[in-house]
Design an enzyme around this catalytic site. Structure first.
Site, PDB file in Angstrom:
ATOM      1  CG  ASP A  13      41.836  32.291  21.989  1.00 53.77           C
ATOM      2  OD1 ASP A  13      41.239  31.216  21.771  1.00 53.77           O
ATOM      3  OD2 ASP A  13      41.419  33.158  22.770  1.00 53.77           O
ATOM      4  CE  LYS A  16      44.811  25.808  21.804  1.00 54.47           C
ATOM      5  NZ  LYS A  16      44.819  27.274  21.996  1.00 54.47           N
ATOM      6  N   GLY A  40      37.743  27.405  21.492  1.00 53.57           N
ATOM      7  CA  GLY A  40      37.196  27.723  20.172  1.00 53.57           C
ATOM      8  C   GLY A  40      38.345  27.660  19.193  1.00 53.57           C
ATOM      9  CG  HIS A  41      40.590  24.722  18.882  1.00 55.04           C
ATOM     10  ND1 HIS A  41      41.179  23.535  19.212  1.00 55.04           N
ATOM     11  CD2 HIS A  41      40.731  25.517  19.970  1.00 55.04           C
ATOM     12  CE1 HIS A  41      41.640  23.599  20.455  1.00 55.04           C
ATOM     13  NE2 HIS A  41      41.368  24.794  20.932  1.00 55.04           N
ATOM     14  CD  GLN A 223      41.094  25.302  27.622  1.00 53.84           C
ATOM     15  OE1 GLN A 223      41.405  24.199  28.015  1.00 53.84           O
ATOM     16  NE2 GLN A 223      39.990  25.491  26.940  1.00 53.84           N
TER      17      GLN A 223
HETATM   18  P1  GDP Z   1      43.003  28.391  18.856  1.00 48.86           P
HETATM   19  O1  GDP Z   1      42.010  28.446  19.950  1.00 48.86           O
HETATM   20  O2  GDP Z   1      44.408  28.260  19.374  1.00 48.86           O
HETATM   21  O3  GDP Z   1      42.692  27.348  17.821  1.00 48.86           O
HETATM   22  O4  GDP Z   1      42.942  29.803  18.114  1.00 48.86           O
HETATM   23  P2  GDP Z   1      41.607  30.607  17.698  1.00 48.86           P
HETATM   24  O5  GDP Z   1      40.980  29.943  16.544  1.00 48.86           O
HETATM   25  O6  GDP Z   1      40.756  30.867  18.896  1.00 48.86           O
HETATM   26  O7  GDP Z   1      42.221  32.007  17.307  1.00 48.86           O
HETATM   27  C1  GDP Z   1      43.197  32.121  16.326  1.00 48.86           C
HETATM   28  C2  GDP Z   1      42.700  33.106  15.269  1.00 48.86           C
HETATM   29  O8  GDP Z   1      43.785  33.416  14.418  1.00 48.86           O
HETATM   30  C3  GDP Z   1      41.642  32.539  14.363  1.00 48.86           C
HETATM   31  O9  GDP Z   1      40.755  33.576  14.003  1.00 48.86           O
HETATM   32  C4  GDP Z   1      42.419  32.044  13.150  1.00 48.86           C
HETATM   33  O10 GDP Z   1      41.632  32.013  11.970  1.00 48.86           O
HETATM   34  C5  GDP Z   1      43.477  33.095  13.070  1.00 48.86           C
HETATM   35  N1  GDP Z   1      44.766  32.700  12.499  1.00 48.86           N
HETATM   36  C6  GDP Z   1      45.474  31.564  12.694  1.00 48.86           C
HETATM   37  N2  GDP Z   1      46.683  31.651  12.108  1.00 48.86           N
HETATM   38  C7  GDP Z   1      46.733  32.868  11.532  1.00 48.86           C
HETATM   39  C8  GDP Z   1      47.747  33.572  10.810  1.00 48.86           C
HETATM   40  O11 GDP Z   1      48.858  33.102  10.588  1.00 48.86           O
HETATM   41  N3  GDP Z   1      47.430  34.843  10.386  1.00 48.86           N
HETATM   42  C9  GDP Z   1      46.229  35.424  10.639  1.00 48.86           C
HETATM   43  N4  GDP Z   1      46.035  36.643  10.200  1.00 48.86           N
HETATM   44  N5  GDP Z   1      45.270  34.787  11.323  1.00 48.86           N
HETATM   45  C10 GDP Z   1      45.530  33.540  11.776  1.00 48.86           C
HETATM   46  P1  IMO Z   2      41.347  27.820  23.185  1.00 43.13           P
HETATM   47  O1  IMO Z   2      41.423  26.312  23.176  1.00 43.13           O
HETATM   48  C1  IMO Z   2      41.599  31.488  25.527  1.00 43.13           C
HETATM   49  C2  IMO Z   2      40.147  31.327  29.672  1.00 43.13           C
HETATM   50  C3  IMO Z   2      38.909  32.152  29.978  1.00 43.13           C
HETATM   51  C4  IMO Z   2      39.201  32.541  31.410  1.00 43.13           C
HETATM   52  C5  IMO Z   2      39.855  31.277  31.970  1.00 43.13           C
HETATM   53  C6  IMO Z   2      38.897  30.376  32.730  1.00 43.13           C
HETATM   54  O2  IMO Z   2      40.408  28.388  22.194  1.00 43.13           O
HETATM   55  O3  IMO Z   2      42.710  28.426  23.156  1.00 43.13           O
HETATM   56  P2  IMO Z   2      37.018  28.700  31.880  1.00 43.13           P
HETATM   57  O4  IMO Z   2      35.780  28.926  31.073  1.00 43.13           O
HETATM   58  O5  IMO Z   2      37.983  27.744  31.286  1.00 43.13           O
HETATM   59  O6  IMO Z   2      36.716  28.353  33.317  1.00 43.13           O
HETATM   60  O7  IMO Z   2      37.728  30.138  31.939  1.00 43.13           O
HETATM   61  O8  IMO Z   2      40.382  30.579  30.858  1.00 43.13           O
HETATM   62  N1  IMO Z   2      40.012  30.358  28.542  1.00 43.13           N
HETATM   63  C7  IMO Z   2      40.525  30.562  27.320  1.00 43.13           C
HETATM   64  N2  IMO Z   2      41.185  31.627  26.804  1.00 43.13           N
HETATM   65  N3  IMO Z   2      41.407  30.384  24.778  1.00 43.13           N
HETATM   66  C8  IMO Z   2      40.765  29.309  25.291  1.00 43.13           C
HETATM   67  O9  IMO Z   2      40.659  28.149  24.613  1.00 43.13           O
HETATM   68  C9  IMO Z   2      40.259  29.384  26.603  1.00 43.13           C
HETATM   69  N4  IMO Z   2      39.563  28.537  27.385  1.00 43.13           N
HETATM   70  C10 IMO Z   2      39.429  29.140  28.577  1.00 43.13           C
HETATM   71  O10 IMO Z   2      38.811  33.259  29.132  1.00 43.13           O
HETATM   72  O11 IMO Z   2      40.168  33.564  31.444  1.00 43.13           O
HETATM   73 MG    MG Z   3      40.493  29.702  20.634  1.00 37.71          MG
END
Ligand code: GDP
Ligand code: IMO
Ligand code: MG
Length: 427
Positions: A13, A16, A40-41, A223
């Site tokens: 999270d 990416k 979840g991206h 991840q």
């Molecule tokens: P990922 O799984 O690595 O793609 O990240 P996620 O989407 O799960 O979580 C990142 C969160 O940060 C999302 O809600 C994005 O919209 C938000 N985000 C990304 N870059 C920035 C930033 O520079 N500032 C803020 N405030 N939010 C950001």
């Molecule tokens: P993105 O790509 C954050 C975590 C789960 C749990 C562990 C094992 O959005 O960064 P699983 O369902 O993979 O067997 O769960 O890994 N986990 C993540 N945490 N971002 C993710 O993906 C994750 N995908 C799995 O919360 O701790």
């Molecule tokens: Mg994510």
């Protein structure tokens, strides 16, 4: 032309999705290489806000072909749902391809994920319950069914009969659950196969061709490094490798073709699910960050655990991935804080250590040793030039670079595509 791998530097999270959406502008191919719909991206661009679980974050550019690589575990129902949503929102998905070698998430994987977690009681791993772990377990146990199997109905039925016998025995005898019907699962997966057939390919040749033509190939990780089965906080980890090395395996590309390995780090740390996190803030600063940044899981909605930037973990992540550059996201979240802390070492049983322990029992006992820096206490979301950032913000980034042993290319100051500062171009 280069191939670039984008990897989560901490526990996932990190942003990416945002960074891949940004970099994909110049890419011919974007390949998701690991995980499943546990990921979840989030992407926010001119088309709106999207939460992608399986489809690569490069899907928004008409010139970019997107591949779900062999290293991904694919739940076809989730994938079709995501394809439909994108279509409804006007995004062309005709350039989306799925590796015929990718493994399928089957209904029993989702059931078993839930049953296994429930049986762990207080020791639950906090998985996303998407069936991803059980699907990768079956891949290794040679009990998997692959995306390519959807194209051969007779083979699919034979394979399903064999495997479902075994799975139903576990469901009923170990967990006292209801068995699954071969016919129902078979009919359902035949329908998925029909829908997905135009998108299923042998994809490694596509990657090879693009690379040989000198086109930019982007590999999108899921991840984060500290969730890796080998190098993460075992057993509190995910079940496929989020590392740069996993990128080669999960996309089918040789390590010699990778020219850039880009980390995505948040300006602080978060973790969702169980397992050690030395810099976790269980007090009001952690809550302040969570509320201000809306740190709730993109896939499960669970509150993310928040803490200061862990540079010990970041340096370890740089070493095992070989990061050549980094994106620092969410720097704007720190705008309001008067003082910032960075974890520079751990105290373990009265000894100061500067490495990330392999044992979670040791890591659990590690107390962070912090260095403090002044905050900038002014909004930075509208800044687009590095030299216009407040001095304290530049000092903070410079210290992260130094401690993580990794130069920073990109600084993200907001969730939208344009809320980005290019400090040093990657290419
Ligand atoms: P990922 O799984 O690595 O793609 O990240 P996620 O989407 O799960 O979580 C990142 C969160 O940060 C999302 O809600 C994005 O919209 C938000 N985000 C990304 N870059 C920035 C930033 O520079 N500032 C803020 N405030 N939010 C950001
Ligand atoms: P993105 O790509 C954050 C975590 C789960 C749990 C562990 C094992 O959005 O960064 P699983 O369902 O993979 O067997 O769960 O890994 N986990 C993540 N945490 N971002 C993710 O993906 C994750 N995908 C799995 O919360 O701790
Ligand atoms: Mg994510």
């Amino acid at each position: 032309m280069p191939a670039i791998v984008v990897v989560g530097g901490h526990w996932g999270d990190e942003g990416k999705g945002k960074i891949v959406d940004l970099l994909a502008e110049k890419a011919k191919l974007v390949v998701r290489f690991s995980g499943g719909d546990n990921a979840g991206h989030t992407v926010i661009n001119t088309y709106g806000e999207f939460r992608l679980h399986l489809i690569p974050s490069g899907i928004f550019y008409p010139h970019t072909t997107c591949i779900i690589g062999n290293g991904v575990a694919v739940n076809p129902a989730v994938l079709i749902g995501e394809m439909d949503e994108l279509c409804q929102r006007g995004i062309d998905i005709s350039r989306l391809f799925i590796s015929d070698r990718a493994h399928l998430i089957m209904p029993y994987h989702v059931l078993l994920d839930g049953l296994e977690e429930a049986s762990r009681g207080g020791k639950a791993l906090g998985t996303t319950l998407k069936g991803v772990g059980p699907a990768f377990t079956d891949k290794t146990a040679r009990l998997g069914i692959r995306v390519g199997d959807l194209l051969d109905r007779e083979a699919l039925l034979n394979r399903l009969r064999l495997i479902l016998d075994h799975k139903n025995a576990i469901l009923t005898k170990v967990y006292g659950a209801e068995p699954l019907s071969v016919d129902e699962v078979y009919n359902q997966y035949c329908q998925y196969g029909e829908r997905l057939a135009p998108h299923i390919r042998e994809t490694t040749a596509m990657v090879d061709e693009a690379w040989h033509k000198g086109e930019l190939v982007l590999l999108e990780g899921a991840q984060g490094t500290l969730l890796d089965p080998d190098f993460g906080t075992y057993p509190y980890n995910t079940s496929s490798s989020p590392l740069a090395g996993g990128g080669c395996l999960g996309a089918g590309i040789s390590p010699t073709k990778i020219s850039h390995i880009i980390a995505v780090f948040k300006a602080y740390c978060t973790r969702v699910g169980s397992g050690p996190m030395p810099t976790e803030l269980k007090e009001e600063t952690g809550e302040l960050i969570r509320q201000r940044a809306h740190e709730y899981g993109t896939t499960t909605g669970r509150p993310r655990r928040c803490g200061w930037f862990d540079a010990v973990a970041a340096r370890y992540s740089t070493r095992i991935n070989g990061f050549t550059g980094a994106a620092i996201t969410r720097l704007d979240v720190l705008d309001i804080l008067p003082r910032l802390k960075i974890c520079v070492a751990y105290k373990l049983d009265n000894k100061t250590i500067d490495y990330f322990p392999s044992s979670i029992n040791d890591l659990d006992r590690c107390q962070p040793i912090y260095e403090e820096l002044p905050g900038w206490q002014s909004p930075i979301t509208d800044i687009r030039q590095y030299d216009q950032l407040p001095l304290e913000a530049r000092q903070y980034v410079a210290r992260l670079e130094e401690l993580a042993s990794c130069p920073v290319n990109i600084i993200s100051v907001g969730a939208k595509r344009e809320q980005t500062i290019i400090k040093t171009p990657i290419l």
